[in-house]
Design a protein around this motif. Structure first.
Motif, PDB file in Angstrom:
ATOM      1  N   TYR A 432     -22.688 -23.130   3.413  1.00 37.57           N
ATOM      2  CA  TYR A 432     -22.674 -22.054   4.396  1.00 37.57           C
ATOM      3  C   TYR A 432     -23.133 -22.541   5.763  1.00 37.57           C
ATOM      4  O   TYR A 432     -23.533 -21.758   6.612  1.00 37.57           O
ATOM      5  CB  TYR A 432     -23.597 -20.905   3.932  1.00 37.57           C
ATOM      6  CG  TYR A 432     -23.148 -20.318   2.629  1.00 37.57           C
ATOM      7  CD1 TYR A 432     -22.123 -19.382   2.578  1.00 37.57           C
ATOM      8  CD2 TYR A 432     -23.740 -20.711   1.436  1.00 37.57           C
ATOM      9  CE1 TYR A 432     -21.692 -18.849   1.369  1.00 37.57           C
ATOM     10  CE2 TYR A 432     -23.329 -20.191   0.224  1.00 37.57           C
ATOM     11  CZ  TYR A 432     -22.310 -19.247   0.210  1.00 37.57           C
ATOM     12  OH  TYR A 432     -21.901 -18.733  -0.985  1.00 37.57           O
ATOM     13  N   SER A 433     -23.089 -23.849   5.961  1.00 36.50           N
ATOM     14  CA  SER A 433     -23.494 -24.389   7.255  1.00 36.50           C
ATOM     15  C   SER A 433     -22.416 -24.072   8.291  1.00 36.50           C
ATOM     16  O   SER A 433     -21.238 -23.960   7.986  1.00 36.50           O
ATOM     17  CB  SER A 433     -23.710 -25.900   7.150  1.00 36.50           C
ATOM     18  OG  SER A 433     -22.542 -26.528   6.669  1.00 36.50           O
ATOM     19  N   ASN A 434     -22.849 -23.932   9.518  1.00 33.44           N
ATOM     20  CA  ASN A 434     -21.883 -23.646  10.572  1.00 33.44           C
ATOM     21  C   ASN A 434     -21.488 -24.929  11.272  1.00 33.44           C
ATOM     22  O   ASN A 434     -22.077 -25.998  11.074  1.00 33.44           O
ATOM     23  CB  ASN A 434     -22.448 -22.612  11.553  1.00 33.44           C
ATOM     24  CG  ASN A 434     -23.776 -23.067  12.147  1.00 33.44           C
ATOM     25  OD1 ASN A 434     -23.925 -24.212  12.560  1.00 33.44           O
ATOM     26  ND2 ASN A 434     -24.749 -22.154  12.190  1.00 33.44           N
ATOM     27  N   LEU A 435     -20.502 -24.818  12.093  1.00 34.69           N
ATOM     28  CA  LEU A 435     -19.955 -25.996  12.763  1.00 34.69           C
ATOM     29  C   LEU A 435     -20.997 -26.655  13.651  1.00 34.69           C
ATOM     30  O   LEU A 435     -21.035 -27.882  13.772  1.00 34.69           O
ATOM     31  CB  LEU A 435     -18.721 -25.596  13.584  1.00 34.69           C
ATOM     32  CG  LEU A 435     -17.988 -26.736  14.307  1.00 34.69           C
ATOM     33  CD1 LEU A 435     -17.512 -27.768  13.286  1.00 34.69           C
ATOM     34  CD2 LEU A 435     -16.816 -26.180  15.113  1.00 34.69           C
ATOM     35  N   ALA A 436     -21.864 -25.849  14.226  1.00 34.69           N
ATOM     36  CA  ALA A 436     -22.890 -26.405  15.106  1.00 34.69           C
ATOM     37  C   ALA A 436     -23.833 -27.317  14.329  1.00 34.69           C
ATOM     38  O   ALA A 436     -24.241 -28.377  14.824  1.00 34.69           O
ATOM     39  CB  ALA A 436     -23.670 -25.268  15.762  1.00 34.69           C
ATOM     40  N   LYS A 439     -21.994 -30.537  13.511  1.00 35.57           N
ATOM     41  CA  LYS A 439     -21.870 -31.333  14.734  1.00 35.57           C
ATOM     42  C   LYS A 439     -23.194 -31.994  15.075  1.00 35.57           C
ATOM     43  O   LYS A 439     -23.245 -33.145  15.518  1.00 35.57           O
ATOM     44  CB  LYS A 439     -21.398 -30.440  15.876  1.00 35.57           C
ATOM     45  CG  LYS A 439     -21.164 -31.193  17.185  1.00 35.57           C
ATOM     46  CD  LYS A 439     -20.656 -30.255  18.275  1.00 35.57           C
ATOM     47  CE  LYS A 439     -20.469 -31.016  19.588  1.00 35.57           C
ATOM     48  NZ  LYS A 439     -19.993 -30.114  20.687  1.00 35.57           N
ATOM     49  N   ALA A 440     -24.302 -31.260  14.851  1.00 30.40           N
ATOM     50  CA  ALA A 440     -25.621 -31.827  15.153  1.00 30.40           C
ATOM     51  C   ALA A 440     -25.930 -33.025  14.271  1.00 30.40           C
ATOM     52  O   ALA A 440     -26.591 -33.980  14.701  1.00 30.40           O
ATOM     53  CB  ALA A 440     -26.690 -30.758  14.981  1.00 30.40           C
ATOM     54  N   LEU A 441     -25.460 -32.983  13.039  1.00 32.87           N
ATOM     55  CA  LEU A 441     -25.688 -34.117  12.131  1.00 32.87           C
ATOM     56  C   LEU A 441     -24.860 -35.335  12.508  1.00 32.87           C
ATOM     57  O   LEU A 441     -25.218 -36.461  12.157  1.00 32.87           O
ATOM     58  CB  LEU A 441     -25.384 -33.700  10.687  1.00 32.87           C
ATOM     59  CG  LEU A 441     -26.321 -32.663  10.073  1.00 32.87           C
ATOM     60  CD1 LEU A 441     -25.836 -32.245   8.710  1.00 32.87           C
ATOM     61  CD2 LEU A 441     -27.748 -33.205   9.975  1.00 32.87           C
ATOM     62  N   GLY A 479     -14.581 -37.284  15.922  1.00 30.86           N
ATOM     63  CA  GLY A 479     -14.624 -38.699  15.545  1.00 30.86           C
ATOM     64  C   GLY A 479     -15.113 -38.952  14.145  1.00 30.86           C
ATOM     65  O   GLY A 479     -15.701 -40.010  13.867  1.00 30.86           O
ATOM     66  N   MET A 480     -14.885 -38.020  13.226  1.00 34.63           N
ATOM     67  CA  MET A 480     -15.336 -38.179  11.846  1.00 34.63           C
ATOM     68  C   MET A 480     -14.160 -38.526  10.938  1.00 34.63           C
ATOM     69  O   MET A 480     -13.065 -38.000  11.115  1.00 34.63           O
ATOM     70  CB  MET A 480     -16.002 -36.891  11.347  1.00 34.63           C
ATOM     71  CG  MET A 480     -17.242 -36.484  12.121  1.00 34.63           C
ATOM     72  SD  MET A 480     -18.031 -34.973  11.470  1.00 34.63           S
ATOM     73  CE  MET A 480     -16.787 -33.748  11.858  1.00 34.63           C
ATOM     74  N   LYS A 481     -14.383 -39.430  10.000  1.00 32.61           N
ATOM     75  CA  LYS A 481     -13.381 -39.749   8.986  1.00 32.61           C
ATOM     76  C   LYS A 481     -13.456 -38.708   7.869  1.00 32.61           C
ATOM     77  O   LYS A 481     -14.454 -38.014   7.701  1.00 32.61           O
ATOM     78  CB  LYS A 481     -13.627 -41.147   8.402  1.00 32.61           C
ATOM     79  CG  LYS A 481     -13.556 -42.267   9.428  1.00 32.61           C
ATOM     80  CD  LYS A 481     -12.131 -42.490   9.903  1.00 32.61           C
ATOM     81  CE  LYS A 481     -12.049 -43.715  10.825  1.00 32.61           C
ATOM     82  NZ  LYS A 481     -10.668 -43.964  11.292  1.00 32.61           N
ATOM     83  N   VAL A 482     -12.357 -38.614   7.091  1.00 33.77           N
ATOM     84  CA  VAL A 482     -12.274 -37.620   6.020  1.00 33.77           C
ATOM     85  C   VAL A 482     -11.924 -38.319   4.703  1.00 33.77           C
ATOM     86  O   VAL A 482     -11.038 -39.186   4.673  1.00 33.77           O
ATOM     87  CB  VAL A 482     -11.229 -36.541   6.330  1.00 33.77           C
ATOM     88  CG1 VAL A 482     -11.117 -35.557   5.166  1.00 33.77           C
ATOM     89  CG2 VAL A 482     -11.588 -35.795   7.599  1.00 33.77           C
ATOM     90  N   CYS A 483     -12.655 -37.941   3.648  1.00 30.44           N
ATOM     91  CA  CYS A 483     -12.374 -38.452   2.294  1.00 30.44           C
ATOM     92  C   CYS A 483     -12.143 -37.259   1.378  1.00 30.44           C
ATOM     93  O   CYS A 483     -12.928 -36.306   1.379  1.00 30.44           O
ATOM     94  CB  CYS A 483     -13.532 -39.294   1.778  1.00 30.44           C
ATOM     95  SG  CYS A 483     -13.303 -39.907   0.091  1.00 30.44           S
TER      96      CYS A 483
END
Length: 545
Positions: A432-436, A439-441, A479-483
């Motif tokens: 249930y984390s939000n995009l913000a 993004k912060a992580l 800039g994140m990769k996806v698996c």
């Protein structure tokens, strides 16, 4: 074949019972040893005291001979007999003085019996030469001239012999023996003076007061010596110490019950799932084995990484991950467990991936290990230096459901990134984390949960596919990769490649496997890469040399 194991409750009950009984038996043995050795000391003292009286009597007789040889009369006259009686009267240990005119075995008279007519002949008597000064000890000499006296003992030197009051056997002993032996062969009877002749052999074969009869012995000096051996049975010691032994028995039962309860609880805890996990981690992770699931780059279809997953099996059998992970979290052993798995994985992979620099090794991290009070202990772990030395990229996976607002996760992940680790968000889309927060992580990789991959390439592809596409768009923007996790069909693989997903893992490629199988998997991958796609293979030629 399935392992047949004893149930933990039965094992705990059996072990506790054995420990309790052993404690009770040990305490009784200690108590018995105490009273047995005490009984032996008491018997030794009594034996020595009585034997000392015998030796003292013999010594008195030796001193008396000089006085006897100086007597002016030696003709058994009344004056001579009065002199002998006076000497007996002055020494209350002496019963009789015998006079042998010719120094042989014929007594002409004695202080107690007067003149013998004819002379009384004692010989040939049974005798032992105990002394070097000419004294002879005559034992069990028959004598029928006095009522109730069947045998006498005479210590003779020259013309006189002395008899003493019968000191008697040790009253507290059930059996005893007077005998003559040599110092060189103490267990051979040279002369049997009195008592049980077989007692010496029993004494020689005894196992000591704790495991058999109780013996005591006293011997005189010299190469040939007079000895006194006494024996009491264990039943006598028990009777004399019954109250003390009863107290020890009650104490032993109480202690045995306490030991039983303690051992039962310890063994029960040790063989419970919680105890097994705690014991395994305390012993360097014994029972935990890392398994490896390949992660493929979809563009090249090459294995460029793996996820390390823990499996557990000990003598009690297997525990599934959902069981032992919950235990590890409840027992606050999360980092100890993670460090063990990383260490074992790096030792497995270091020789295997020597020619694969940058190979990504993904390991799941617990949220609790990223908190302020724990992260410094994590960062001081040697596993990160081991990964860097092996040329491997350690990827720290954190569940999206573990991301909570207001935590120190961002700072902790930055610490890990600063020492060369990659950061991945696992099971993305289920929390249930939000995009913000995401993004912060600033993760390097997001892993799409299997539930979104299951419908790809099927009739329900639209809804789930749209979500996957949204994740790809967000990831590309930051800039994140996806698996993609849980790939099981060719259709899912095709759908993921069409969407330009970076990496994938799942049963379609390989299940999690032990290091031996994983090494064979990588070898097969290497052979496929080097296998020519056209033409014939070159013929093998023998090596000349």
């Amino acid at each position: 074949m399935a392992r047949q194991s004893t149930s933990p409750n039965y094992r705990a009950l059996l072990t506790g019972s054995v420990a309790g009984l052993a404690t009770f038996a040990a305490m009784l043995l200690i108590a018995w040893a105490g009273v047995a050795f005490d009984g032996q000391r008491d018997l030794e003292k009594q034996t020595s005291d009585l034997f000392a009286i015998w030796l003292a009597n013999i010594d008195r007789g030796n001193k008396l001979y000089a006085t006897l040889e100086k007597l002016p009369e030696d003709d058994c006259s009344d004056t001579h007999l009065n002199a002998l009686n006076t000497l007996v009267y002055k020494d209350n240990h002496i019963t009789n003085i015998w006079f042998f005119p010719d120094g042989d075995t014929k007594a002409a008279c004695s202080s107690s019996f007067g003149r013998f007519e004819p002379a009384h002949d004692f010989g040939p008597p049974e005798k032992a030469q105990l002394f070097l000064d000419g004294r002879q000890t005559w034992y069990r000499v028959p004598f029928e001239r006095a009522r109730d006296v069947g045998e006498i003992t005479v210590i003779k030197k020259g013309r006189y012999g002395v008899s003493f009051y019968q000191t008697g056997n040790l009253a507290t002993a059930d059996d005893d023996l007077f005998y003559v032996s040599s110092k060189q062969d103490p267990y051979t009877v040279l002369f049997h003076a009195h008592g049980n002749a077989g007692l010496l052999q029993q004494y020689r074969n005894a196992y000591g007061p704790v495991f058999g009869r109780i013996y005591a012995q006293a011997c005189g000096e010299g190469d040939v010596r007079l000895c006194y051996l006494t024996m009491i049975p264990p039943s006598r010691v028990v009777q004399q110490n019954i109250a003390l032994l009863a107290i020890f028995a009650v104490f032993g039962v109480t202690t045995g019950v306490l030991v039983f309860l303690k051992v039962k609880r310890v063994v029960s805890d040790r063989h419970s799932p919680v105890g097994r996990i705690r014991h395994a981690i305390a012993n360097g992770g014994k029972g935990f084995e890392p398994h490896y699931q390949p992660i493929l780059t979809l563009e090249t279809m090459k294995c460029d990484g793996c996820e390390v997953l823990a499996r557990f099996e000990d003598a009690q059998g297997k525990l599934f991950p959902d069981e032992f992970v919950n235990i590890i979290q409840r027992e606050n052993l999360t980092w100890e467990f993670t460090e063990i798995i990383i260490t074992k994985a790096l030792r497995d992979l270091k020789p295997l991936l020597a020619g694969r620099p940058g190979f990504k090794v993904s390991v799941n991290f617990f949220q609790s290990d990223l908190e302020d009070d724990q992260i410094q202990s994590v960062l001081r772990s040697p596993v990160f230096a081991m990964a860097a030395e092996a040329g491997l990229s350690l990827c720290c996976e954190i569940l999206e459901t573990g991301i909570r607002s207001g935590t120190s996760s961002v700072k902790s992940l930055e610490y890990l990134r600063s020492i060369g680790c990659l950061i991945a968000i696992d099971d993305f889309g289920t929390g249930y984390s939000n995009l913000a927060q995401i993004k912060a992580l600033n993760p390097d990789l997001v892993k799409i949960d299997k539930m979104f991959v299951d419908d790809l390439g099927s009739a329900t592809d639209c809804a789930r596919g749209a979500f996957v596409q949204a994740i790809l768009s967000i990831s590309a923007a930051h800039g994140m990769k996806v698996c993609a996790e849980g790939v099981e069909t060719m259709e899912q693989l095709a759908s993921l490649r069409n969407r330009n997903v970076d990496y994938a893992q799942g049963y379609f490629f390989a299940k999690p496997m032990p290091i031996r199988d994983f090494s064979l998997y990588l070898l097969e991958q290497t052979l496929k890469e080097k296998m020519p796609t056209t033409g014939r293979l070159a013929k093998l030629k023998p090596v000349s040399g």
